[in-house]
Design an enzyme around this catalytic site. Structure first.
Site, PDB file in Angstrom:
ATOM      1  N   ARG A  19      57.405  33.935  29.139  1.00 21.78           N
ATOM      2  CA  ARG A  19      56.540  35.053  29.509  1.00 21.78           C
ATOM      3  C   ARG A  19      56.823  36.257  28.621  1.00 21.78           C
ATOM      4  O   ARG A  19      55.928  36.994  28.246  1.00 21.78           O
ATOM      5  CB  ARG A  19      56.758  35.412  30.977  1.00 21.78           C
TER       6      ARG A  19
ATOM      7  N   ASP B 297      56.853  33.077  42.952  1.00 22.67           N
ATOM      8  CA  ASP B 297      58.102  32.311  42.825  1.00 22.67           C
ATOM      9  C   ASP B 297      58.732  32.102  44.208  1.00 22.67           C
ATOM     10  O   ASP B 297      59.297  31.041  44.487  1.00 22.67           O
ATOM     11  CB  ASP B 297      59.104  33.062  41.943  1.00 22.67           C
TER      12      ASP B 297
ATOM     13  N   ARG C 111      56.938  29.411  45.913  1.00 19.30           N
ATOM     14  CA  ARG C 111      57.367  28.109  45.372  1.00 19.30           C
ATOM     15  C   ARG C 111      58.696  27.702  46.000  1.00 19.30           C
ATOM     16  O   ARG C 111      58.909  26.544  46.365  1.00 19.30           O
ATOM     17  CB  ARG C 111      57.526  28.197  43.849  1.00 19.30           C
TER      18      ARG C 111
ATOM     19  N   HIS D 267      60.239  38.230  37.019  1.00 18.56           N
ATOM     20  CA  HIS D 267      59.368  37.065  37.207  1.00 18.56           C
ATOM     21  C   HIS D 267      59.436  36.305  35.877  1.00 18.56           C
ATOM     22  O   HIS D 267      58.637  36.537  34.971  1.00 18.56           O
ATOM     23  CB  HIS D 267      57.933  37.513  37.520  1.00 18.56           C
TER      24      HIS D 267
HETATM   25  N1  LIG Z   1      52.136  36.984  37.494  1.00 19.35           N
HETATM   26  C1  LIG Z   1      52.010  35.670  37.616  1.00 19.35           C
HETATM   27  O1  LIG Z   1      52.659  35.073  38.485  1.00 19.35           O
HETATM   28  C2  LIG Z   1      51.082  34.937  36.700  1.00 19.35           C
HETATM   29  C3  LIG Z   1      50.756  33.592  36.936  1.00 19.35           C
HETATM   30  C4  LIG Z   1      49.894  32.958  36.048  1.00 19.35           C
HETATM   31  C5  LIG Z   1      49.405  33.633  34.935  1.00 19.35           C
HETATM   32  N2  LIG Z   1      49.757  34.937  34.747  1.00 19.35           N
HETATM   33  C6  LIG Z   1      49.285  35.714  33.590  1.00 19.35           C
HETATM   34  O2  LIG Z   1      47.946  36.133  33.794  1.00 19.35           O
HETATM   35  C7  LIG Z   1      47.359  36.413  32.511  1.00 19.35           C
HETATM   36  C8  LIG Z   1      46.003  35.746  32.419  1.00 19.35           C
HETATM   37  O3  LIG Z   1      46.167  34.344  32.359  1.00 19.35           O
HETATM   38  P1  LIG Z   1      44.891  33.372  32.239  1.00 19.35           P
HETATM   39  O4  LIG Z   1      45.405  31.996  32.341  1.00 19.35           O
HETATM   40  O5  LIG Z   1      43.817  33.837  33.138  1.00 19.35           O
HETATM   41  O6  LIG Z   1      44.450  33.668  30.724  1.00 19.35           O
HETATM   42  P2  LIG Z   1      42.996  33.428  30.110  1.00 19.35           P
HETATM   43  O7  LIG Z   1      43.180  33.404  28.632  1.00 19.35           O
HETATM   44  O8  LIG Z   1      42.320  32.310  30.781  1.00 19.35           O
HETATM   45  O9  LIG Z   1      42.218  34.772  30.518  1.00 19.35           O
HETATM   46  C9  LIG Z   1      42.497  36.023  30.013  1.00 19.35           C
HETATM   47  C10 LIG Z   1      41.214  36.827  30.078  1.00 19.35           C
HETATM   48  O10 LIG Z   1      41.521  38.181  29.710  1.00 19.35           O
HETATM   49  C11 LIG Z   1      40.405  38.654  28.997  1.00 19.35           C
HETATM   50  N3  LIG Z   1      40.769  39.832  28.218  1.00 19.35           N
HETATM   51  C12 LIG Z   1      41.502  39.903  27.079  1.00 19.35           C
HETATM   52  N4  LIG Z   1      41.582  41.180  26.667  1.00 19.35           N
HETATM   53  C13 LIG Z   1      40.920  41.927  27.571  1.00 19.35           C
HETATM   54  C14 LIG Z   1      40.642  43.315  27.679  1.00 19.35           C
HETATM   55  N5  LIG Z   1      41.084  44.200  26.770  1.00 19.35           N
HETATM   56  N6  LIG Z   1      39.903  43.736  28.725  1.00 19.35           N
HETATM   57  C15 LIG Z   1      39.436  42.868  29.641  1.00 19.35           C
HETATM   58  N7  LIG Z   1      39.656  41.540  29.573  1.00 19.35           N
HETATM   59  C16 LIG Z   1      40.384  41.077  28.553  1.00 19.35           C
HETATM   60  C17 LIG Z   1      39.978  37.466  28.142  1.00 19.35           C
HETATM   61  O11 LIG Z   1      38.651  37.616  27.632  1.00 19.35           O
HETATM   62  C18 LIG Z   1      40.137  36.329  29.133  1.00 19.35           C
HETATM   63  O12 LIG Z   1      38.928  36.105  29.840  1.00 19.35           O
HETATM   64  C19 LIG Z   1      48.376  35.909  31.474  1.00 19.35           C
HETATM   65  O13 LIG Z   1      49.125  36.989  30.968  1.00 19.35           O
HETATM   66  C20 LIG Z   1      49.246  34.962  32.279  1.00 19.35           C
HETATM   67  O14 LIG Z   1      50.518  34.791  31.706  1.00 19.35           O
HETATM   68  C21 LIG Z   1      50.552  35.595  35.608  1.00 19.35           C
END
Ligand SMILES: NC(=O)c1ccc[n+]([C@@H]2O[C@H](COP(=O)([O-])OP(=O)(O)OC[C@H]3O[C@@H](n4cnc5c(N)ncnc54)[C@H](O)[C@@H]3O)[C@@H](O)[C@H]2O)c1
Length: 317
Positions: A89, A149, A152, A176
């Site tokens: 991450r 987490d 999980r 995280h």
């Molecule tokens: N906190 C958690 O527990 C957790 C769990 C899973 C994923 N995540 C995180 O969530 C984030 C998103 O993951 P994902 O799988 O949906 O990715 P993804 O690539 O499917 O989606 C990301 C989206 O963000 C958009 N985007 C990019 N720049 C942008 C901006 N400036 N303004 C608005 N939208 C914008 C993209 O167009 C895309 O649609 C990642 O950083 C991932 O690591 C966090």
């Protein structure tokens, strides 16, 4: 004035769209705004989700712009790159802070007064960055932290102990990410210390079992990403749970990523520890009694995050 029944999701990828789907079913929001740098993607998701409107209580879901956010009670940020296989991450930090730097000014310049919930990774660093960039008071900026987490952990414990997840009280705290820790010393099942409950269930190799379960929690995201490329359902349900605690003003205790101001001997960073959450946001932070080993693990986790914070090109508070 804020509309408690209206929320915005910024970033409509896997996590943003799964979150929208989950929130639609929850039915607490009557209006959901979807924003993405790729507006057509947001539009497509809104169309697809809207076709389920006859079956849920959410009244309106649409692709919008930042002009639609000022009266939202909550903005959920899920924009940004996700982990690729073998990436941690923390590897995402520079690209996702750069994205956050384009998003936060759009929010602040519209005089937004509600809660910012950060989900994008690395969530503790991005939540800290959002706090610095927004100038908002800390309780209004929070990260989903280790809520997922901890879920999980409870799930795996429930399988191991053959007991309902709801009867299990156990937290993952810290980053995280890879340096997180399980707080075994205060984990319990319906008031019975976890090790005693294990014996009640006929398990006596506590150390091995707990280590196994902890490793399993820590590796979960890698395992899922290896198999299907991304994780999104679990986090969407975790976000749903957080928003429900807030909108229903429940004063729930959740391990959110929160600003530490001296608790656990730590300050000036966001990290996950149990925190009261209600409609005003996060806080106060609770201080779990930790044994020596847990204390030292938590300090190491904080140092990992602090090192990354020092590399950020943002005005710090
Ligand atoms: N906190 C958690 O527990 C957790 C769990 C899973 C994923 N995540 C995180 O969530 C984030 C998103 O993951 P994902 O799988 O949906 O990715 P993804 O690539 O499917 O989606 C990301 C989206 O963000 C958009 N985007 C990019 N720049 C942008 C901006 N400036 N303004 C608005 N939208 C914008 C993209 O167009 C895309 O649609 C990642 O950083 C991932 O690591 C966090």
């Amino acid at each position: 004035m804020l509309n408690m029944r209206k929320a915005a999701i910024i970033g409509c990828g896997f996590v943003g769209s799964a979150t929208a789907f989950s929130l639609m079913h929850q039915g607490l929001f009557t209006e959901l705004v979807l924003i993405d740098v790729n507006h057509e993607k947001a539009k497509g998701e809104a169309m697809d989700l809207s076709h389920g409107r006859p079956y849920v209580d959410t009244a309106k879901i649409y692709a919008g712009s930042y002009d639609d956010i000022s009266d939202c009670s909550m903005i959920i940020i899920t924009a940004g790159a996700n982990q690729k296989p073998e990436e941690t991450r923390l590897d995402l930090v520079q690209k996702n802070v750069a994205i956050l730097k384009t998003i936060i000014p759009e929010i602040t310049k519209r005089g937004y007064d509600g809660i910012l919930l950060i989900v994008s990774n690395p969530v503790d660093i991005l939540t800290y960055a959002a706090y610095c960039l927004s100038g908002f008071e800390p309780g209004r900026v929070l990260g989903s932290g280790t809520v997922l987490d901890s879920a999980r952990l409870r799930y795996l414990l429930s399988e191991h102990l053959k007991v309902d997840t709801e009867s299990i009280h156990a937290f993952i705290i810290g980053e995280h990410g890879d340096s997180e820790l399980a707080v075994w010393s205060s984990a319990h099942v319906a008031g019975i210390p976890i090790h005693d409950f294990c014996e009640f269930r006929g398990h006596f190799c506590h150390h091995d079992a707990m280590e196994n379960i902890y490793q399993n929690v820590r590796e979960s995201a890698y395992e899922i990403i290896h198999r299907k490329g991304a994780t999104y359902y679990g986090i969407a349900m975790a976000v749903n749970h957080i928003t429900e605690s807030m909108i229903r003003d429940k004063n729930s205790v959740l391990p959110l990523s929160t600003l530490l101001t001296g608790q656990y001997g730590l300050q000036n960073l966001y990290m996950s520890v149990p925190t009261i959450v209600n409609q005003n946001g996060a806080g106060p932070v609770l201080e779990l009694p930790l044994n020596e080993q847990e204390q030292s693990h938590l300090q190491q986790s904080a140092q990992t995050l602090k090192k990354v914070i020092q590399t950020l090109d943002i005005p710090q508070r």
